[in-house]
Design a protein around this motif. Structure first.
Motif, PDB file in Angstrom:
ATOM      1  N   GLN A 122       0.775  -1.203   0.015  1.00 25.04           N
ATOM      2  CA  GLN A 122      -0.086   0.116  -0.098  1.00 25.04           C
ATOM      3  C   GLN A 122       0.809   1.349  -0.144  1.00 25.04           C
ATOM      4  N   CYS A 123       1.953   1.249  -0.030  1.00 26.77           N
ATOM      5  CA  CYS A 123       3.133   2.400   0.129  1.00 26.77           C
ATOM      6  C   CYS A 123       3.049   3.287  -1.002  1.00 26.77           C
ATOM      7  N   THR A 124       2.900   4.611  -0.652  1.00 29.22           N
ATOM      8  CA  THR A 124       3.020   5.630  -1.385  1.00 29.22           C
ATOM      9  C   THR A 124       3.989   6.595  -1.210  1.00 29.22           C
ATOM     10  N   ALA A 125       4.971   6.034  -0.583  1.00 29.13           N
ATOM     11  CA  ALA A 125       6.023   7.085  -0.058  1.00 29.13           C
ATOM     12  C   ALA A 125       7.103   7.936  -1.119  1.00 29.13           C
ATOM     13  N   CYS A 126       7.107   7.066  -2.318  1.00 30.05           N
ATOM     14  CA  CYS A 126       7.724   7.831  -3.396  1.00 30.05           C
ATOM     15  C   CYS A 126       6.879   7.921  -4.773  1.00 30.05           C
ATOM     16  N   ASP A 127       7.274   8.604  -5.826  1.00 31.79           N
ATOM     17  CA  ASP A 127       6.725   8.730  -6.839  1.00 31.79           C
ATOM     18  C   ASP A 127       6.426   7.530  -7.598  1.00 31.79           C
ATOM     19  N   LEU A 128       7.078   5.991  -7.083  1.00 29.50           N
ATOM     20  CA  LEU A 128       7.176   5.023  -8.059  1.00 29.50           C
ATOM     21  C   LEU A 128       5.898   4.201  -7.718  1.00 29.50           C
ATOM     22  N   HIS A 129       4.882   4.443  -6.915  1.00 31.21           N
ATOM     23  CA  HIS A 129       3.771   3.997  -6.554  1.00 31.21           C
ATOM     24  C   HIS A 129       2.792   4.379  -7.798  1.00 31.21           C
ATOM     25  N   GLU A 130       3.013   5.548  -8.562  1.00 33.29           N
ATOM     26  CA  GLU A 130       2.071   5.839  -9.568  1.00 33.29           C
ATOM     27  C   GLU A 130       1.888   4.820 -10.649  1.00 33.29           C
ATOM     28  N   LYS A 131       2.968   4.522 -11.101  1.00 39.96           N
ATOM     29  CA  LYS A 131       3.100   3.525 -12.313  1.00 39.96           C
ATOM     30  C   LYS A 131       3.211   2.197 -12.155  1.00 39.96           C
ATOM     31  N   ARG A 132       3.233   1.764 -10.923  1.00 42.59           N
ATOM     32  CA  ARG A 132       3.491   0.113 -10.619  1.00 42.59           C
ATOM     33  C   ARG A 132       2.350  -0.367 -10.886  1.00 42.59           C
ATOM     34  N   GLN A 133       2.400  -1.702 -11.612  1.00 32.96           N
ATOM     35  CA  GLN A 133       1.061  -2.650 -11.259  1.00 32.96           C
ATOM     36  C   GLN A 133       0.994  -3.259 -10.053  1.00 32.96           C
ATOM     37  N   HIS A 134       1.942  -3.544  -9.549  1.00 37.01           N
ATOM     38  CA  HIS A 134       1.933  -3.810  -8.006  1.00 37.01           C
ATOM     39  C   HIS A 134       3.581  -4.095  -7.302  1.00 37.01           C
ATOM     40  N   THR A 135       3.569  -4.160  -6.205  1.00 38.72           N
ATOM     41  CA  THR A 135       4.796  -4.101  -5.442  1.00 38.72           C
ATOM     42  C   THR A 135       5.546  -5.775  -5.756  1.00 38.72           C
ATOM     43  N   VAL A 136       6.905  -5.743  -5.508  1.00 38.36           N
ATOM     44  CA  VAL A 136       7.585  -6.924  -5.483  1.00 38.36           C
ATOM     45  C   VAL A 136       8.357  -6.994  -4.193  1.00 38.36           C
ATOM     46  N   PHE A 137       7.559  -7.787  -3.225  1.00 40.57           N
ATOM     47  CA  PHE A 137       8.261  -7.772  -1.969  1.00 40.57           C
ATOM     48  C   PHE A 137       9.440  -8.650  -1.870  1.00 40.57           C
ATOM     49  N   GLY A 138       9.453  -9.893  -2.516  1.00 38.23           N
ATOM     50  CA  GLY A 138      10.628 -10.642  -2.239  1.00 38.23           C
ATOM     51  C   GLY A 138      10.015 -12.196  -2.083  1.00 38.23           C
ATOM     52  N   TYR A 139      10.906 -13.080  -2.203  1.00 30.33           N
ATOM     53  CA  TYR A 139      10.408 -14.801  -1.888  1.00 30.33           C
ATOM     54  C   TYR A 139      11.602 -15.219  -1.337  1.00 30.33           C
ATOM     55  N   GLY A 140      11.333 -16.510  -0.708  1.00 31.20           N
ATOM     56  CA  GLY A 140      12.564 -17.532  -0.397  1.00 31.20           C
ATOM     57  C   GLY A 140      12.193 -17.942   1.142  1.00 31.20           C
ATOM     58  N   SER A 141      13.470 -18.425   1.570  1.00 35.38           N
ATOM     59  CA  SER A 141      13.454 -19.023   2.901  1.00 35.38           C
ATOM     60  C   SER A 141      13.135 -18.083   3.987  1.00 35.38           C
TER      61      SER A 141
END
Ligand code: SF4
Length: 292
Positions: free
Chosen positions: A119-138
């Motif tokens: 849900q982050c809107t802390a910088c301008d990149l939120h405007e054009k993202r499809q969704h965030t990429v958080f990470g994955y793995g162990s």
């Protein structure tokens, strides 16, 4: 009549902000006299910032009188409301400058963190993202790998290091004898940048608190930072990769060690650097063995 650049320079020298003078009517003296013209009057030199370079400009007495005239004009005829509107427009301009919004994430657990990022809107990149990429793995990784940004295919597949970059990274990992199941993969930024550009410093600084909380929760013993911008931002060191690699770094408040190397996306463009990365992998292997 609008005030032209030369006149703005005079106004600037007199300490009248451009944001005021651009929107004000031209005083009569400006209309009638060519500023800085050879009127035979004495001249003074005042420092002026022009086009970002410190220079000096010559001001005639006529120019100085014209600026005095404008100051009087401002004081006598400019409605308070107009000044307030101009001041408000200046505030807007300041607010639209890139800002760094760091989050206080103390005590935030993994699920809350993932939700906060999405849900982050802390910088301008939120405007054009499809969704965030958080990470994955162990969730108990023996190694964490951090890149710079999610690329297009990463965003599409909702995980970092996909496509050719991911394949090259897998090859690199196979040299380390590290099982991919024991690795957590993430990026410094959780949103794509336009054209996959390197992150701007305000974007990286705004997003860094999320990565730091991921690190606190995962507690990996070792983190491999991939790419110069990643290493510089995470380590807070403005050094070239050649000075960041082949060393173990530590950060106050985080019980983890960091090693920096080149990003596989960069290696795809600069294959001659693979020999350096090979050496880095040997170094990482040695550190992992000593950790082990
Ligand atoms: Fe927020 Fe990071 Fe995305 Fe910027 S890049 S909007 S700080 S999650």
């Amino acid at each position: 009549m609008a005030v032209n650049q030369q006149q703005l320079d005079y106004l600037s020298a007199m300490g009248i902000p451009v944001w005021i003078s651009r929107d004000l009517p031209m005083p009569d003296l400006f209309k009638e006299q060519a500023l800085g013209s050879d009127l035979g009057l004495s001249e003074r030199r005042l420092p002026v910032e022009l086009k970002g370079e410190a220079t000096a400009t010559t001001l005639s007495e006529a120019g100085l009188r014209a600026a005095d005239e404008l100051i009087k004009d401002l004081q006598q005829t400019t409605p308070i409301k107009q000044i307030a509107e101009l001041a408000a427009s200046l505030d807007d301009a300041i607010e639209s400058k890139p800002q760094i919004i760091s989050q206080n994430l103390d005590g935030v657990d993994w699920i809350e963190l993932e939700k906060a990022v999405s849900q982050c809107t802390a910088c301008d990149l939120h405007e054009k993202r499809q969704h965030t990429v958080f990470g994955y793995g162990s969730q108990r990784p023996s190694l964490m790998i951090v890149g710079d940004i999610p690329r297009l295919s990463d965003e599409q597949q909702n995980q970092p290091f996909t496509g050719e970059t991911g394949e090259l990274l897998s090859n690199m990992l196979s040299h380390l004898d590290v099982n991919a199941d024991a690795v957590y993969f993430a990026n410094l930024l959780k949103c794509r940048t336009p054209l996959d550009n390197s992150p701007q410093s305000n974007q990286a600084a705004s997003c860094l608190s999320y990565l730091k909380q991921q690190i606190k929760l995962l507690q990996p013993p070792l983190i491999l930072l991939l790419g110069r911008s990643t290493a510089q931002q995470v380590l807070g060191q403005d050094l070239p990769m050649v000075k960041l690699r082949q060393r173990v770094h530590e950060l106050e408040g985080l019980d983890v060690r960091f090693i920096a190397s080149y990003h596989p996306a960069y290696l795809l463009k600069q294959p001659r650097l693979k020999s350096l990365v090979w050496k880095d992998l040997q170094f990482i292997k040695q550190v992992l063995t000593n950790n082990g």
